[in-house]
Enzyme design. Structure first.
Site, PDB file in Angstrom:
ATOM      1  N   ASP A 177       0.800  -1.233   0.000  1.00  0.00           N
ATOM      2  CA  ASP A 177       0.000   0.000   0.000  1.00  0.00           C
ATOM      3  C   ASP A 177       0.832   1.282   0.000  1.00  0.00           C
ATOM      4  O   ASP A 177       0.319   2.348  -0.351  1.00  0.00           O
ATOM      5  CB  ASP A 177      -0.940   0.028   1.221  1.00  0.00           C
ATOM      6  CG  ASP A 177      -1.883  -1.153   1.250  1.00  0.00           C
ATOM      7  OD1 ASP A 177      -2.088  -1.772   0.188  1.00  0.00           O
ATOM      8  OD2 ASP A 177      -2.413  -1.471   2.338  1.00  0.00           O
TER       9      ASP A 177
ATOM     10  N   ARG B 234      -5.997  -0.255   0.335  1.00  0.00           N
ATOM     11  CA  ARG B 234      -6.779   0.033   1.540  1.00  0.00           C
ATOM     12  C   ARG B 234      -7.251   1.485   1.528  1.00  0.00           C
ATOM     13  O   ARG B 234      -8.031   1.845   0.664  1.00  0.00           O
ATOM     14  CB  ARG B 234      -5.969  -0.291   2.800  1.00  0.00           C
ATOM     15  CG  ARG B 234      -6.850  -0.580   3.993  1.00  0.00           C
ATOM     16  CD  ARG B 234      -6.017  -0.910   5.205  1.00  0.00           C
ATOM     17  NE  ARG B 234      -5.385  -2.220   5.133  1.00  0.00           N
ATOM     18  CZ  ARG B 234      -5.980  -3.354   5.475  1.00  0.00           C
ATOM     19  NH1 ARG B 234      -7.192  -3.364   5.916  1.00  0.00           N
ATOM     20  NH2 ARG B 234      -5.344  -4.501   5.383  1.00  0.00           N
TER      21      ARG B 234
ATOM     22  N   ASN C 117     -12.158   6.379 -28.118  1.00  0.00           N
ATOM     23  CA  ASN C 117     -13.345   5.531 -28.118  1.00  0.00           C
ATOM     24  C   ASN C 117     -13.384   4.589 -26.930  1.00  0.00           C
ATOM     25  O   ASN C 117     -14.342   3.865 -26.732  1.00  0.00           O
ATOM     26  CB  ASN C 117     -13.407   4.724 -29.415  1.00  0.00           C
ATOM     27  CG  ASN C 117     -13.685   5.646 -30.573  1.00  0.00           C
ATOM     28  OD1 ASN C 117     -14.386   6.637 -30.429  1.00  0.00           O
ATOM     29  ND2 ASN C 117     -13.083   5.345 -31.717  1.00  0.00           N
TER      30      ASN C 117
ATOM     31  N   HIS D 187      -6.114 -10.077  -5.343  1.00  0.00           N
ATOM     32  CA  HIS D 187      -4.880 -10.484  -4.671  1.00  0.00           C
ATOM     33  C   HIS D 187      -3.724 -10.809  -5.606  1.00  0.00           C
ATOM     34  O   HIS D 187      -2.599 -11.001  -5.135  1.00  0.00           O
ATOM     35  CB  HIS D 187      -5.159 -11.667  -3.741  1.00  0.00           C
ATOM     36  CG  HIS D 187      -5.886 -11.234  -2.501  1.00  0.00           C
ATOM     37  ND1 HIS D 187      -7.230 -10.974  -2.495  1.00  0.00           N
ATOM     38  CD2 HIS D 187      -5.440 -10.976  -1.246  1.00  0.00           C
ATOM     39  CE1 HIS D 187      -7.597 -10.587  -1.277  1.00  0.00           C
ATOM     40  NE2 HIS D 187      -6.533 -10.578  -0.511  1.00  0.00           N
ATOM     41  N   LEU D 188      -3.978 -10.854  -6.904  1.00  0.00           N
ATOM     42  CA  LEU D 188      -2.827 -11.073  -7.793  1.00  0.00           C
ATOM     43  C   LEU D 188      -1.828  -9.928  -7.647  1.00  0.00           C
ATOM     44  O   LEU D 188      -0.637 -10.065  -7.930  1.00  0.00           O
ATOM     45  CB  LEU D 188      -3.265 -11.288  -9.245  1.00  0.00           C
ATOM     46  CG  LEU D 188      -3.858 -10.149 -10.081  1.00  0.00           C
ATOM     47  CD1 LEU D 188      -2.798  -9.217 -10.603  1.00  0.00           C
ATOM     48  CD2 LEU D 188      -4.649 -10.742 -11.226  1.00  0.00           C
ATOM     49  N   GLN D 189      -2.322  -8.779  -7.155  1.00  0.00           N
ATOM     50  CA  GLN D 189      -1.438  -7.615  -6.954  1.00  0.00           C
ATOM     51  C   GLN D 189      -0.402  -7.859  -5.855  1.00  0.00           C
ATOM     52  O   GLN D 189       0.584  -7.146  -5.752  1.00  0.00           O
ATOM     53  CB  GLN D 189      -2.266  -6.389  -6.545  1.00  0.00           C
ATOM     54  CG  GLN D 189      -3.210  -5.912  -7.633  1.00  0.00           C
ATOM     55  CD  GLN D 189      -4.286  -4.971  -7.099  1.00  0.00           C
ATOM     56  OE1 GLN D 189      -4.119  -3.776  -7.116  1.00  0.00           O
ATOM     57  NE2 GLN D 189      -5.389  -5.522  -6.617  1.00  0.00           N
TER      58      GLN D 189
HETATM   59  O1  F6P Z   1      -2.577  -4.037   3.190  1.00  0.00           O
HETATM   60  C1  F6P Z   1      -2.391  -4.815   2.056  1.00  0.00           C
HETATM   61  C2  F6P Z   1      -3.702  -5.184   1.442  1.00  0.00           C
HETATM   62  O2  F6P Z   1      -3.437  -5.960   0.283  1.00  0.00           O
HETATM   63  C3  F6P Z   1      -4.615  -4.015   1.118  1.00  0.00           C
HETATM   64  O3  F6P Z   1      -4.256  -3.361  -0.080  1.00  0.00           O
HETATM   65  C4  F6P Z   1      -5.948  -4.698   1.072  1.00  0.00           C
HETATM   66  O4  F6P Z   1      -6.992  -3.787   1.359  1.00  0.00           O
HETATM   67  C5  F6P Z   1      -5.843  -5.740   2.140  1.00  0.00           C
HETATM   68  O5  F6P Z   1      -4.462  -5.968   2.340  1.00  0.00           O
HETATM   69  C6  F6P Z   1      -6.524  -7.047   1.838  1.00  0.00           C
HETATM   70  O6  F6P Z   1      -6.376  -7.882   2.935  1.00  0.00           O
HETATM   71  P1  F6P Z   1      -6.734  -9.432   2.950  1.00  0.00           P
HETATM   72  O7  F6P Z   1      -5.703 -10.154   2.153  1.00  0.00           O
HETATM   73  O8  F6P Z   1      -6.690  -9.789   4.392  1.00  0.00           O
HETATM   74  O9  F6P Z   1      -8.082  -9.555   2.320  1.00  0.00           O
END
Ligand code: F6P
Length: 346
Positions: A153, A197, A240, A276-278
């Site tokens: 984050d 977040r 477009n 969550h791939l991020q």
């Molecule tokens: O703090 C890292 C983070 O990936 C945030 O970007 C996200 O809001 C949160 O954790 C998601 O948490 P969890 O994996 O517990 O759903």
């Protein structure tokens, strides 16, 4: 240290003097990762472990964050334990979000584990919640902790970057490049939801890097309606298709897509939630170097008597920030980034 910005340098001096009476000889440390995992955490565990062994200290790895400290999931780490990990995403120590550690009884059990293994100081790699927990423990038991900023984050005050942020940024940009192909082919507006977040660093900077038409971030949510501004600029005058990156907070991409469907039904809208791939994937070179530098600096900070600080990076220099400040102070988004995206998205 002489190259540090003056304010940071002055602060460090004051802080060291305040803590001098507490300087103790460290023989054994513990290291844990807590909260959401972030690419580069392994590189950081490796750096902490090897830098501590370099000082002839013993290192214990604590598994599953605070949960593992409460439940005695502790194993000694050697230089070999951390071999072949620098390139791996996730955390070899595992991680968790612990409800029990929020309570005094949970922290009492955690402290008992520290005493049981003769751990003199603890290195905590994690985000806001994890460092808040570290500070609670430090205060209640007068226990030395050093925090390292580990979160995609990038929302910790006092450091330009956190471990995992650069990797996540690059992952998002790669994803948006792919979404752009299909958005262009179909003449669609895509709302792409990005993690972070309460913070918009990932959203704003990936929007610039991916050439998105707009970014909707929490820091820019004043009374101005960001969607109306975007539509008002005339999204389809010269293009477009459009890509709008939206921070996950307050309903995220779905919220804005629903609004467009209702308020501007002429547009063909789709949503993509990256999710969550991020948080996965091999860390970038930047994150590996950052993690290595922070890990070594954490051990050196302990060695010189520092405690209750987060080690960060400012203008490419290692800095110490009191944990209380890192977790409580807001880290603002540079308005210049908002300006740049606005100029380039015409
Ligand atoms: O703090 C890292 C983070 O990936 C945030 O970007 C996200 O809001 C949160 O954790 C998601 O948490 P969890 O994996 O517990 O759903």
């Amino acid at each position: 240290m002489d190259n540090l910005p003056k304010t940071d340098y002055m602060y460090i001096c004051v802080y060291k003097i305040q803590n001098k009476c507490n300087i103790m000889e460290i023989k054994t440390i513990g290291v844990l990762t807590s909260g959401g995992d972030a690419p580069g955490m392994n590189a950081c565990i490796r750096a902490v472990t090897r830098a501590a062994i370099y000082q002839h200290w013993k290192v214990y790895g604590i598994y599953r964050g605070w949960e593992g400290l409460i439940n005695d999931e502790v194993r000694e780490l050697t230089t070999e334990s951390v071999s072949n990990t620098i390139q791996r995403g996730g955390t070899i120590l595992k991680t968790a979000r612990s409800e029990e550690f929020r309570k005094p009884e949970g922290r009492k059990k955690a402290h008992e584990t520290l005493v049981k293994y003769g751990i003199d100081a603890l290195i905590v790699i994690g985000g806001n919640g994890s460092l808040s927990g570290a500070l609670e423990l430090a205060k209640e038991y007068d226990f030395p902790v050093i925090g390292l900023p580990g979160t995609i984050d990038n929302d910790l005050y006092g450091t330009d970057s956190t471990i995992g942020y650069d990797t996540a940024l690059n992952t998002i940009v790669q994803c948006v490049d792919k979404i752009r192909d299909t958005a262009t082919s179909h003449d669609r507006i895509f709302f792409v939801e990005v993690m972070g977040r309460d913070a918009g660093f990932l959203t704003q900077n990936s929007a610039i890097a991916a050439g998105a038409e707009a970014a909707i971030i929490p820091e820019d949510c004043t009374d101005i309606d960001q969607l109306a501004t975007f539509i008002g600029r005339g999204i389809r005058k010269s293009k477009n298709s459009s890509i709008v990156l939206v921070s996950e907070k307050d309903g995220g991409a779905m919220h804005y897509a629903d609004r467009v469907r209702k308020e501007y039904p002429q547009y063909d809208v789709r949503v993509s939630i990256l999710g969550h791939l991020q948080r996965g994937g091999t860390p970038t070179a930047y994150d590996r170097i950052l993690s290595s530098r922070l890990g070594v600096a954490a051990i050196e900070a302990l060695n010189e008597g520092q405690r209750n600080i987060m080690v960060g990076i400012k203008n490419d220099q290692i800095v110490y920030v009191p944990i209380a400040r890192a977790i409580k102070w807001d880290k603002p988004i540079d308005k210049e980034l908002i300006h740049v995206l606005g100029v380039l998205s015409i």
